[in-house]
Structure formats: structure tokens, C-alpha cells
Design a protein around this motif. Structure first.
Motif: not given
Length: 326
Positions: A307-321
Motif C-alpha cells: 500500500s502507498p500508506l505502508k510505504n510512508e509508514w515503513y520507518p515507523y513499522l520497522h522501528y516498532l519491529k
């Protein structure tokens, strides 16, 4: 009329006009009516306010204002003048007026300029000359967090409370630059100021000062009764196109009384089902340890959600991981 909307006011990459027009569309769809143009990286409204934007930019901005006006969205320009150069401020206001903008904010945020008298002189002079325009003011101390830095900041704020015209509007971000609560209790430093004259600049969602953390909730930080007392409120956006449209849509539902649940809102905006289950991790009030099960879902989102939204949120998702792996 109450002004509710957004501010393009962050540090970092400038938006395109396509992105700005998309935001205008989103504002209109959500019955919002205000867009403050004040990006920190536009030199022609800050450090080089004495210089004109390129002609191509002016044409695009004029079309942007025309599009916004057709949708009943008021465009405001945030200008950061030098207090000893009123001529450049006046010329810039005239330029923006010729492009279709008739609302202005005179900004002294992030300037380390504590000469309040000179700031008010240039503000009052602009108000006197441009009486057909609405002009608001942002002081150098625009949050409680900055008041007690030193004697200069304390003296500035004391003078501001005494000397700022009570019938004029000023910008305030709350107890902190990025406030996690906005309600009557946290505005104690402004108890002597006229409540309706405070324009709330909400930095809750901004990411420029903390690039690993994204705040997102159903506006849990904002007291609706507090908002109702204010004549102006604007959200400082992230600069990420899909995220910003999501925030605007969320605010639209918030001010309309949350007629749908947060889960329904997120489904409506096509968020991944695993992300919907983990959305509480983006609420800064939830200082929770990430469980193994939650971390598995984060990994699944990263691998399987496209998703385009996932592409924007990737750094934050990666930080949570990474947090979940500690």
C-alpha cells in the motif's frame, strides 16, 4: 466563522502542488475550511522574504488558491519577517494578495528573537495597512515548554501576556511543542488571555523532529469541549500524502462526533487488518511493551501488506519491529 483545518508547517521536503491540491480536496470532503501555508523550508517566506518566488511557482500558487476558493477553503500565508524590514513584509503580503490569498500569519516561531516591542510594531503596522486582510500573530514563545528556558524567555512571555492586543489572535501549540494533551487544564499559562483569540497549532502528528515515531489516534489528545472554545485550530501535517489525507479524514469524523468507530474508520481507509489490531501502538499515551504476538503481526505487515500508506509508514513499522525484538 470558525476556522478548522491544517498547516503545512513542518521542516523537511516541500510538498508538490499536486499534493497540496489533494489536501484541499480532503479538507473539502471533511467540511474543513482552512489551509495555512507556512513550510519551514520555503526561503521566500522566511530568510529570503525580501525575494520573490519564481514565476512558475507563483502561477501554481495562484491556481492552488483558485481551486481552494472554489471549495470554500481559505488559504493563509505564514510569513517570518525581519523586524527592521517592514517593506519586505508589506511587499510579500501584496504579492500573496495578488495571487488570491487574503489571510496571513506573522510568524516569529523558532527565531530566537525576543524583542517583543519590535515584533508587535511590525505586526500592528501590517494590520493597520492591510485592514481588508485578516492577520494573526505567532510569538517567539508559542508553548509553555519554552517559557522558562532563561530570563529572556520569561521576560518575553510576561510582556507578551501584558502587551499583546486582547482583540487579536495569536498561535499557541499547548504545553509542549508537540503536545500529547490539549484541554483547558494544560493552558494554565494563558489563564489571563482571551480564550477564543488563541489559534491552536497542533503538532501531535508531526514527524520532522522525531523521525522514528509517528503519533496517530482518533484525536485522543484533543478535548472536543476545548476545541469548541477556539475560533481557529489547525493540524500540522506530516508531508506524507496518504498519511495526511488519513489524518484529515480522521479529524473530520472526530469533529462530527465519532459517528463511526475507529476500527470502521480504518477499514474505510483500507488499512491492513493486522495494522488495525495494532493501531494502539501509535498512540503515545500507550507506553506498552510490544509482545511477541504483536511483533509477529508487525513482521507480517511489513512482508505482506502492499500500500502507498505502508510505504510512508515503513520507518515507523520497522522501528516498532526493533522495539519488539529487544
Amino acid at each position: 466563522m470558525k476556522k478548522l483545518g491544517i498547516v503545512e508547517g513542518s521542516y523537511g521536503s516541500l510538498m508538490s502542488f499536486s499534493q497540496r491540491n489533494s489536501i484541499v480536496e480532503s479538507l473539502s470532503d471533511n467540511s474543513l475550511n482552512f489551509y495555512l501555508y507556512a513550510p519551514k523550508e520555503d526561503p521566500f517566506i522566511r530568510k529570503h522574504i525580501d525575494l520573490d518566488h519564481p514565476k512558475e511557482w507563483e502561477e501554481q500558487f495562484q491556481n492552488f488558491c483558485r481551486n481552494a476558493n472554489e471549495k470554500h477553503i481559505q488559504i493563509s500565508a505564514g510569513l517570518c519577517p525581519k523586524t527592521n524590514d517592514y517593506g519586505s513584509l508589506a511587499n510579500k503580503i501584496n504579492k500573496f494578495k495578488s495571487l488570491g490569498c487574503n489571510h496571513f500569519a506573522v510568524l516569529f516561531d523558532d527565531t530566537e528573537d525576543y524583542d517583543l516591542k519590535s515584533q508587535l510594531d511590525i505586526f500592528n503596522r501590517a494590520e493597520s495597512e492591510f485592514q481588508d486582510s485578516e492577520i494573526i500573530f505567532c510569538p517567539s514563545i508559542y508553548t509553555s515548554e519554552l517559557v522558562d528556558q532563561n530570563q529572556d524567555t520569561k521576560a518575553y512571555f510576561d510582556s507578551f501576556k501584558n502587551d499583546f492586543p486582547q482583540d487579536k489572535t495569536f498561535i499557541w501549540t499547548g504545553p509542549k511543542v508537540i503536545s500529547e494533551e490539549l484541554n483547558d487544564e494544560v493552558d494554565k499559562d494563558l489563564k489571563d488571555m482571551e480564550n477564543s483569540n488563541i489559534a491552536v497549532w497542533d503538532n501531535y502528528f508531526t514527524v520532522d523532529s522525531c523521525p522514528e515515531v509517528l503519533n496517530y489516534s482518533y484525536f485522543d489528545h484533543l478535548d472536543i469541549q476545548y476545541l469548541k472554545k477556539k475560533e481557529m485550530y489547525f493540524i500540522n501535517l506530516t508531508g506524507m500524502a496518504y498519511t495526511d489525507n488519513l489524518i484529515i479524514n480522521t479529524f473530520g469524523h472526530f469533529i462530527n462526533g465519532k459517528t463511526i468507530s475507529f476500527e470502521e474508520l480504518l477499514k474505510e481507509n483500507k488499512l491492513d487488518k493486522n495494522l488495525i489490531e495494532l493501531i494502539h501502538l501509535f498512540n503515545p499515551k500507550n507506553k506498552l511493551k510490544i509482545t511477541d504476538a504483536e511483533n509477529m503481526k508487525i513482521k507480517k505487515i511489513l512482508k505482506e501488506w502492499f500500500s502507498p500508506l505502508k510505504n510512508e509508514w515503513y520507518p515507523y513499522l520497522h522501528y516498532l519491529k526493533k522495539r519488539g525484538e529487544k
